[in-house]
Design an enzyme around this catalytic site. Structure first.
Site, PDB file in Angstrom:
ATOM      1  CE  LYS A 294      21.802  -1.278 -24.101  1.00  0.00           C
ATOM      2  NZ  LYS A 294      22.137  -0.093 -23.350  1.00  0.00           N
ATOM      3  NE  ARG A 295      14.734   2.912 -31.181  1.00  0.00           N
ATOM      4  CZ  ARG A 295      14.140   3.807 -31.964  1.00  0.00           C
ATOM      5  NH1 ARG A 295      13.551   4.869 -31.457  1.00  0.00           N
ATOM      6  NH2 ARG A 295      14.111   3.646 -33.269  1.00  0.00           N
TER       7      ARG A 295
ATOM      8  CB  THR B 107      20.073   7.114 -19.101  1.00  0.00           C
ATOM      9  OG1 THR B 107      19.284   6.829 -20.259  1.00  0.00           O
ATOM     10  CG2 THR B 107      20.765   8.448 -19.283  1.00  0.00           C
TER      11      THR B 107
ATOM     12  CG  HIS C   5      22.130  14.091 -26.253  1.00  0.00           C
ATOM     13  ND1 HIS C   5      21.895  13.704 -24.956  1.00  0.00           N
ATOM     14  CD2 HIS C   5      21.684  15.365 -26.341  1.00  0.00           C
ATOM     15  CE1 HIS C   5      21.315  14.687 -24.296  1.00  0.00           C
ATOM     16  NE2 HIS C   5      21.171  15.711 -25.110  1.00  0.00           N
TER      17      HIS C   5
ATOM     18  CE  LYS D  17      21.429   2.548 -28.452  1.00  0.00           C
ATOM     19  NZ  LYS D  17      21.789   3.253 -27.210  1.00  0.00           N
TER      20      LYS D  17
ATOM     21  CE  LYS E 215      16.321   5.294 -17.358  1.00  0.00           C
ATOM     22  NZ  LYS E 215      15.971   5.283 -18.794  1.00  0.00           N
TER      23      LYS E 215
HETATM   24  C1  26Q Z   1      19.984  12.902 -36.612  1.00  0.00           C
HETATM   25  C2  26Q Z   1      19.983  13.416 -37.898  1.00  0.00           C
HETATM   26  C3  26Q Z   1      18.822  13.792 -38.481  1.00  0.00           C
HETATM   27  C4  26Q Z   1      17.667  13.657 -37.772  1.00  0.00           C
HETATM   28  C5  26Q Z   1      17.663  13.170 -36.490  1.00  0.00           C
HETATM   29  C6  26Q Z   1      18.822  12.786 -35.890  1.00  0.00           C
HETATM   30  C7  26Q Z   1      18.838  12.254 -34.511  1.00  0.00           C
HETATM   31  C8  26Q Z   1      17.669  11.883 -33.852  1.00  0.00           C
HETATM   32  C9  26Q Z   1      17.709  11.379 -32.556  1.00  0.00           C
HETATM   33  C10 26Q Z   1      20.017  12.098 -33.822  1.00  0.00           C
HETATM   34  C11 26Q Z   1      20.045  11.604 -32.543  1.00  0.00           C
HETATM   35  C12 26Q Z   1      18.905  11.236 -31.893  1.00  0.00           C
HETATM   36  C13 26Q Z   1      18.917  10.680 -30.552  1.00  0.00           C
HETATM   37  C14 26Q Z   1      20.008  10.478 -29.845  1.00  0.00           C
HETATM   38  C15 26Q Z   1      20.017   9.879 -28.506  1.00  0.00           C
HETATM   39  O1  26Q Z   1      19.002   9.463 -27.970  1.00  0.00           O
HETATM   40  N1  26Q Z   1      21.195   9.808 -27.898  1.00  0.00           N
HETATM   41  C16 26Q Z   1      21.354   9.208 -26.579  1.00  0.00           C
HETATM   42  O2  26Q Z   1      21.271  10.248 -25.623  1.00  0.00           O
HETATM   43  C17 26Q Z   1      21.311   9.719 -24.305  1.00  0.00           C
HETATM   44  C18 26Q Z   1      21.075  10.871 -23.352  1.00  0.00           C
HETATM   45  O3  26Q Z   1      22.179  11.716 -23.336  1.00  0.00           O
HETATM   46  C19 26Q Z   1      22.627   9.016 -24.057  1.00  0.00           C
HETATM   47  O4  26Q Z   1      22.582   8.435 -22.780  1.00  0.00           O
HETATM   48  C20 26Q Z   1      22.865   7.931 -25.097  1.00  0.00           C
HETATM   49  O5  26Q Z   1      24.152   7.386 -24.949  1.00  0.00           O
HETATM   50  C21 26Q Z   1      22.704   8.511 -26.485  1.00  0.00           C
HETATM   51  O6  26Q Z   1      22.779   7.486 -27.456  1.00  0.00           O
END
Ligand code: 26Q
Length: 745
Positions: free
Chosen positions: A480-481, A588, A295, A486, A592
């Site tokens: 969004k976050r 996503t 992701h 972003k 929406k």
């Molecule tokens: C990384 C390293 C250590 C601990 C945690 C993490 C970590 C935590 C959360 C890495 C990534 C996330 C979350 C990622 C995320 O939400 N990605 C989003 O996924 C969506 C669904 O596929 C996409 O639409 C977005 O583009 C993407 O940013």
């Protein structure tokens, strides 16, 4: 559902508060569901995810049960407005896109009648609640179970023990029904036992800037992975005996990013230790069972675990990963890979385990979440693995559930679609392409729907933020976050430039507009927090200037979450999706908004590329550098200061951070933001997200939209074309693809 309605009729509501009623009505619905829970099939898929961003279950579940309207009516007869349940908290057991995607996927699988089960963690506290004080983010704990959790069933007799080297934990399952053609379950494990055991499921995302925090995060990952694997292995043995060769025939496991990858090692450990499977066979069984979705390509978000950390609490797992690394090395050598290639793909390197490499090597299928993202995986991040194992790689463009994100949040638009194209689109197996060719005839009705949804949104904002937005304003939204890539920061500059141009009258005929932001920043992400403060400084400048406030408003809503999104998405005209090309895996939110008739103002990034392919470039507003152009800038020595030297407006906007226009309360945050663009920092070059490169074309796109909007019908038609062409972005389509190409269910 007659029974539910009869019981509801009988329900005594006298002197009961909303919370009590919420609990009692939810329990009635749960009773009616009990005998509908579908038994597992011969072959099932399992979604392993450390996040599920469910939002509110109440309205959605009543809708899925087909009793939302009758409940509304019966309650109204008793003098109760169904909207009183909006005070119920969201279940926010996730951060953002990845967690919300997991929720949409479960919804779609149930709707399609596919046996997909979720596994995760039942955090006591979900994503923090956000307040703004003096324009700054304040975090409050999210005690989401405060009013009870009527949608979960605790399964006392299915609990199991998960062992760490230093202590063990009891994993107690809580099952949440996922309603559709099938009723599937999302099983969340709660950690119980000693105080340190309980800590494991206390917080979504503990701060991991300390060794202790990192350990806790690792424990969380192992905790739910091991509980899930233990259960699946036991079930297999009970049903099919101790021969595990057939395990992959009955189980497809999907790893939602790398957080549950440790499940791969756990399956191998269990098969070899408990069921006497030889190591090599166990490896093959694991490889045939697991699949991995990536992701993100951001280097800082790729998980690496210190070998010593893993050894400390999971020595056997560390051993297994090391053995996998050796097996991989041998295989890659035999396949003729160079030293460099092997190093790049290695599971173990420099004392750490590279979890994405482990995931790629140990999975049958590896997928990205939008076409562009998958290409970047194949040609960038995983290029070597792609060369050696090309058949593993495939694309699965994300989608969103039309039930929550259209039928539930925008019944007015759903009705208009019914009237224009029939009701069939509501089926999981159908779509709204029947709208195509009919949009011209309903622009007036659509505009009325949009105005109504804006009115509802503005009321909500007035109530929760205390800011009034006049009816009829054009709505631009970026929700969004909060993350630098972003580029909410870029939107802030664009708004500031619009403000300056309105003041000096270099733009006239500006259609009155509001910019709505919603975003949470990671608590320790200092720059993101400074950007929130900066946007709020701009908001107070603009909103309090009588010369422009009837033309331009800026609102940063507090505590943006799934429920807030259900208000913002239908009431928006323009969806801002402006990430640096190559960095947003999919997005996503963009889908929406499209589904609800917003045009996209965005860069050629993530799923925007496919949105434009489907809905037409002429019906959207694309600007900024492409992936190739960003690559070229990177290699050509991009100089943001040269851009500033040439463009007075940009200079004015960027200088506003440091010239006294705004105050950061003496914290130095704004200076730090300024430096991030103009001088860089120890870990990055100046303006690493190419904000100043794209800013001019961004402002021009916003102005073009503003002009076109004033044309009325033409713009409404663009918006409707987006609705009609959004079928591809239904998660029903996505899930069908996973089911056919990866899970074979
Ligand atoms: C990384 C390293 C250590 C601990 C945690 C993490 C970590 C935590 C959360 C890495 C990534 C996330 C979350 C990622 C995320 O939400 N990605 C989003 O996924 C969506 C669904 O596929 C996409 O639409 C977005 O583009 C993407 O940013």
């Amino acid at each position: 559902m007659k029974k539910f309605e009869e019981e509801l009729q009988k329900l005594n509501v006298d002197n009961k508060d909303a919370i009590t009623l919420y609990r009692e009505i939810s329990e009635l619905a749960m009773d009616s569901l009990r005998e509908r829970i579908s038994p597992p099939a011969e072959r099932n898929a399992y979604y392993l995810s450390i996040e599920y961003l469910l939002g509110r279950s109440f309205y959605n579940n009543l809708m899925e049960l087909g009793v939302l309207d009758s409940t509304k009516r019966i309650l109204a007869e008793k003098g109760i407005d169904i909207n009183v349940f909006e005070e119920i908290e969201d279940a926010a057991l996730g951060n953002g896109g990845l967690g919300r995607l997991a929720a949409c996927f479960l919804d779609s699988a149930a709707a399609l009648g596919l046996p997909l089960y979720g596994y995760g963690i039942r955090y006591k506290y979900g994503l923090f609640k956000q307040k703004l004080e003096d324009g700054r983010q304040i975090e409050l704990p999210d005690d989401w179970q405060r009013y009870g959790d009527p949608w979960s069933v605790r399964r006392e007799n299915e609990k199991r023990v998960v062992e760490f080297a230093d202590f063990s934990v009891t994993a107690v399952p809580y099952d949440i029904p996922v309603i559709g053609k099938r009723v599937n379950t999302l099983r969340l494990f709660q950690a119980e036992g000693s105080d340190e055991a309980k800590k494991i499921s206390e917080w979504l995302y503990p701060p991991d800037d300390t060794e202790e925090g990192k350990l806790l995060r690792l424990r969380q990952e192992y905790f739910f992975s091991a509980a899930a694997i233990g259960e699946l292995a036991e079930r297999h043995a009970a049903r099919y005996g101790k021969n595990f060769d057939a395990f992959p025939q009955h189980n497809a496991l999907q790893l939602n990013d790398t957080h549950p990858v440790i499940a791969v090692a756990e399956l191998i450990r269990l098969l070899t230790e408990k069921y006497g499977v030889p190591f090599k066979n166990a490896v093959n069984i694991a490889k045939a069972s697991f699949n991995y979705t990536n992701h993100t390509v951001l280097p800082e978000a790729l998980e690496c675990w210190n070998e010593s950390l893993v050894k400390k609490i999971l020595p056997k797992i560390a051993d297994i990963i090391e053995r996998l690394n050796k097996i991989q090395e041998k295989e890659l050598k035999a396949l003729g890979c160079t030293k460099e290639e092997i190093a790049d793909m290695a599971i173990y390197r420099n004392g750490t385990f590279a979890m994405a490499n482990l995931a790629v090597y140990m999975s049958s299928a590896v997928n990205g979440v939008a076409a562009l993202h998958t290409e970047i995986l194949k040609n960038g991040l995983f290029r070597n693995a792609y060369r050696v194992f090309p058949d593993k790689f495939r694309n699965k463009t994300n989608g969103v559930t039309k039930r929550r994100w259209l039928m539930l949040c925008n019944p007015e638009l759903a009705d208009l679609i019914d009237k224009t194209a029939g009701k069939e689109w509501r089926d999981a197996d159908s779509d709204y392409s029947a709208l195509i060719g009919k949009t011209d005839g309903i622009t007036k009705e659509f505009t009325e729907v949009k105005s109504e949804k804006k009115r509802q949104l503005f009321n909500h904002i007035a109530k929760h933020e205390g800011i009034t937005i006049p009816n009829g304003f054009l709505v631009y939204a970026q929700v969004k976050r909060l993350h630098e890539y972003k580029r909410q920061f870029m939107t802030a500059f664009a708004i500031y430039e619009l403000y300056v141009m309105l003041k000096n009258k270099s733009i006239t005929n500006f259609y009155p507009s509001v910019f709505i932001f919603g975003a949470k920043s990671a608590p320790s992400y200092r720059r993101a927090k400074a950007i929130i403060k900066f946007i709020n400084e701009i908001a107070s400048l603009v909103n309090n200037d009588p010369e422009v406030s009837d033309k331009l408003k800026v609102v940063f809503v507090q505590n943006y979450n799934v429920s807030y999104a259900e208000k913002i998405v239908p009431g928006t005209d323009v969806s801002l999706q402006v990430s640096t090309a190559g960095l947003e895996a999919s997005g996503t939110g963009n889908m929406k908004f499209m589904m609800n008739g917003a045009v996209t103002c965005g860069t050629m990034d993530g799923a925007n590329v496919e949105i434009v392919e489907h809905a037409g470039r002429e019906n959207n507003y694309i600007f900024g550098a492409t992936v190739q152009e960003i690559e070229a800038l990177k290699n050509g020595g991009y100089n943001p200061n040269a851009v500033l030297a040439e463009n007075e407006l940009h200079r004015k906007a960027v200088e506003s951070l440091v010239d006294g226009s705004f105050s950061d309360g003496g914290t130095g945050e704004f200076k730090e933001l300024y430096n991030s663009l103009t001088v860089g920092a120890s870990w990055h070059k100046p303006d690493q997200y190419y904000i100043l490169n794209d800013l001019e074309s961004y402002v021009n796109a916003l102005l073009a939209i503003n002009r076109d909007y004033a044309e009325g019908k033409v713009f409404a038609r663009k918006q409707l074309e987006n609705v009609a062409r959004s079928s591809y972005f239904s998660s029903d389509r996505t899930i069908k693809e996973y089911a056919q190409d990866i899970w074979h269910i």
